[in-house]
Design an enzyme around this catalytic site. Sequence first.
Site, PDB file in Angstrom:
ATOM      1  N   TYR A  55      51.242  73.607  -7.095  1.00  0.00           N
ATOM      2  CA  TYR A  55      50.405  74.269  -8.092  1.00  0.00           C
ATOM      3  C   TYR A  55      50.744  73.800  -9.509  1.00  0.00           C
ATOM      4  O   TYR A  55      51.816  74.072 -10.024  1.00  0.00           O
ATOM      5  CB  TYR A  55      50.555  75.779  -8.001  1.00  0.00           C
ATOM      6  CG  TYR A  55      50.221  76.369  -6.651  1.00  0.00           C
ATOM      7  CD1 TYR A  55      49.422  75.686  -5.731  1.00  0.00           C
ATOM      8  CD2 TYR A  55      50.708  77.618  -6.277  1.00  0.00           C
ATOM      9  CE1 TYR A  55      49.120  76.233  -4.496  1.00  0.00           C
ATOM     10  CE2 TYR A  55      50.408  78.175  -5.044  1.00  0.00           C
ATOM     11  CZ  TYR A  55      49.621  77.471  -4.155  1.00  0.00           C
ATOM     12  OH  TYR A  55      49.340  78.017  -2.927  1.00  0.00           O
ATOM     13  N   HIS A 126      53.909  73.695   3.293  1.00  0.00           N
ATOM     14  CA  HIS A 126      52.568  73.891   2.725  1.00  0.00           C
ATOM     15  C   HIS A 126      51.465  73.313   3.616  1.00  0.00           C
ATOM     16  O   HIS A 126      50.402  73.899   3.779  1.00  0.00           O
ATOM     17  CB  HIS A 126      52.509  73.258   1.335  1.00  0.00           C
ATOM     18  CG  HIS A 126      51.477  73.845   0.436  1.00  0.00           C
ATOM     19  ND1 HIS A 126      51.547  73.790  -0.931  1.00  0.00           N
ATOM     20  CD2 HIS A 126      50.336  74.520   0.707  1.00  0.00           C
ATOM     21  CE1 HIS A 126      50.510  74.397  -1.463  1.00  0.00           C
ATOM     22  NE2 HIS A 126      49.749  74.832  -0.491  1.00  0.00           N
ATOM     23  N   SER A 205      43.219  83.381  -0.488  1.00  0.00           N
ATOM     24  CA  SER A 205      41.784  83.407  -0.819  1.00  0.00           C
ATOM     25  C   SER A 205      41.092  84.587  -0.145  1.00  0.00           C
ATOM     26  O   SER A 205      40.018  84.434   0.466  1.00  0.00           O
ATOM     27  CB  SER A 205      41.105  82.090  -0.421  1.00  0.00           C
ATOM     28  OG  SER A 205      41.604  81.022  -1.198  1.00  0.00           O
ATOM     29  N   PRO A 206      41.652  85.793  -0.241  1.00  0.00           N
ATOM     30  CA  PRO A 206      41.079  86.943   0.469  1.00  0.00           C
ATOM     31  C   PRO A 206      39.754  87.433  -0.108  1.00  0.00           C
ATOM     32  O   PRO A 206      39.025  88.149   0.568  1.00  0.00           O
ATOM     33  CB  PRO A 206      42.171  88.014   0.315  1.00  0.00           C
ATOM     34  CG  PRO A 206      42.853  87.668  -0.963  1.00  0.00           C
ATOM     35  CD  PRO A 206      42.878  86.161  -0.997  1.00  0.00           C
ATOM     36  N   ARG A 209      37.448  83.018  -2.925  1.00  0.00           N
ATOM     37  CA  ARG A 209      37.400  82.194  -4.136  1.00  0.00           C
ATOM     38  C   ARG A 209      36.390  82.732  -5.144  1.00  0.00           C
ATOM     39  O   ARG A 209      35.700  81.965  -5.818  1.00  0.00           O
ATOM     40  CB  ARG A 209      37.134  80.729  -3.775  1.00  0.00           C
ATOM     41  CG  ARG A 209      38.134  80.182  -2.747  1.00  0.00           C
ATOM     42  CD  ARG A 209      37.925  78.716  -2.451  1.00  0.00           C
ATOM     43  NE  ARG A 209      38.760  78.266  -1.339  1.00  0.00           N
ATOM     44  CZ  ARG A 209      40.031  77.872  -1.436  1.00  0.00           C
ATOM     45  NH1 ARG A 209      40.614  77.891  -2.609  1.00  0.00           N
ATOM     46  NH2 ARG A 209      40.715  77.476  -0.367  1.00  0.00           N
ATOM     47  N   GLY A 210      36.319  84.062  -5.210  1.00  0.00           N
ATOM     48  CA  GLY A 210      35.443  84.722  -6.175  1.00  0.00           C
ATOM     49  C   GLY A 210      34.127  85.193  -5.600  1.00  0.00           C
ATOM     50  O   GLY A 210      33.476  86.084  -6.170  1.00  0.00           O
TER      51      GLY A 210
END
Length: 333
Positions: A55, A126, A205-206, A209-210
Amino acid sequence: MQQRKLGPFTVSAIGLGCMNLSHAYGVPPSAEQGGKVLRAALDAGVTLFDTAALYGFGKNEELVGPVLKPHRQDITLCSKGGMAGVTGDDGVLRRVIDGRPETVIKNCEDSLRRLQTDVIDLYYLHRWDKKVPIEESVGAMKRLVEQGKVRTIGLSEVSATTIRKAHAVHPITAVQTEYSLWTRNPEIAVLDACRELGITFVAFSPVARGYLCDAVHDVTSFDAKDIRKAMPRFEPANYAHNLALLPAYRELAGEAGCTPAQLALAWLLHKGENIIPIPGTTSVEHLKEDLAADAVRLTPALLQRVEALINEKTVAGNRYTEQANREVDTEVF
């Protein structure tokens, strides 16, 4: 806030995914704003914080480390290795998946330095580097545990078969994979494997992603560096189809007495006691909204209606590009 078990740790039922503060969705917020979000999470009772070497190519760990350092004994700190930024001969920094034992160990040591800590509570691979047997990568992580640099280990975006192979080398504490109403792949086999082996499932990403926040309406306005620009579900034609599902979804959130984002998170919390969502945000206001999902109660009937409305059959587009799909090991419908 409710508490849940994560291996030997007891953590807040909703954690904080820190990626958004440095990576992925266009120009990241300032370090000052990122610090505000982290401190607000601490104040609200969040005790699970998730970052990674990838990140911001280390910048996220450099942000998270100093802010969390004074609270180190009160939180569970997670990071990831095996995928990081590497500068090539041309001087360009690129993302590289590398699961060789020596690389996994170096990634961890670099993360410890950036995080300003002596030990990482939960250290994930990862991505599984398919050129390296999973047993070798996990073997290196086992040595990190033996050396006291890592307390427990986890895997990200892997299949049930790979989980079992890894678990035979060293107990796996957590598996982290994308999971939300519109990404249901873990339901094929991974959730069952986690329950069978006593592994906690961490859902990234629950809120899609918006999308499930009802916050993304114009996909043509994404920043050039926003990773969603390349994701098939956000391609304009597909997204127009997906947007058409949201009015009915908003109505269901209204019936539940919560916001769309809270409904998405509450759905995950209701799916199993061994599931912990880690939403990310750059806004203190949105953070508080997300964490309030902890108090939302959903009836079985409402759960069924939500699942019938948004699922892998009703959503248009794949979650990843063909290249990104080749990089993960998760089962697909």
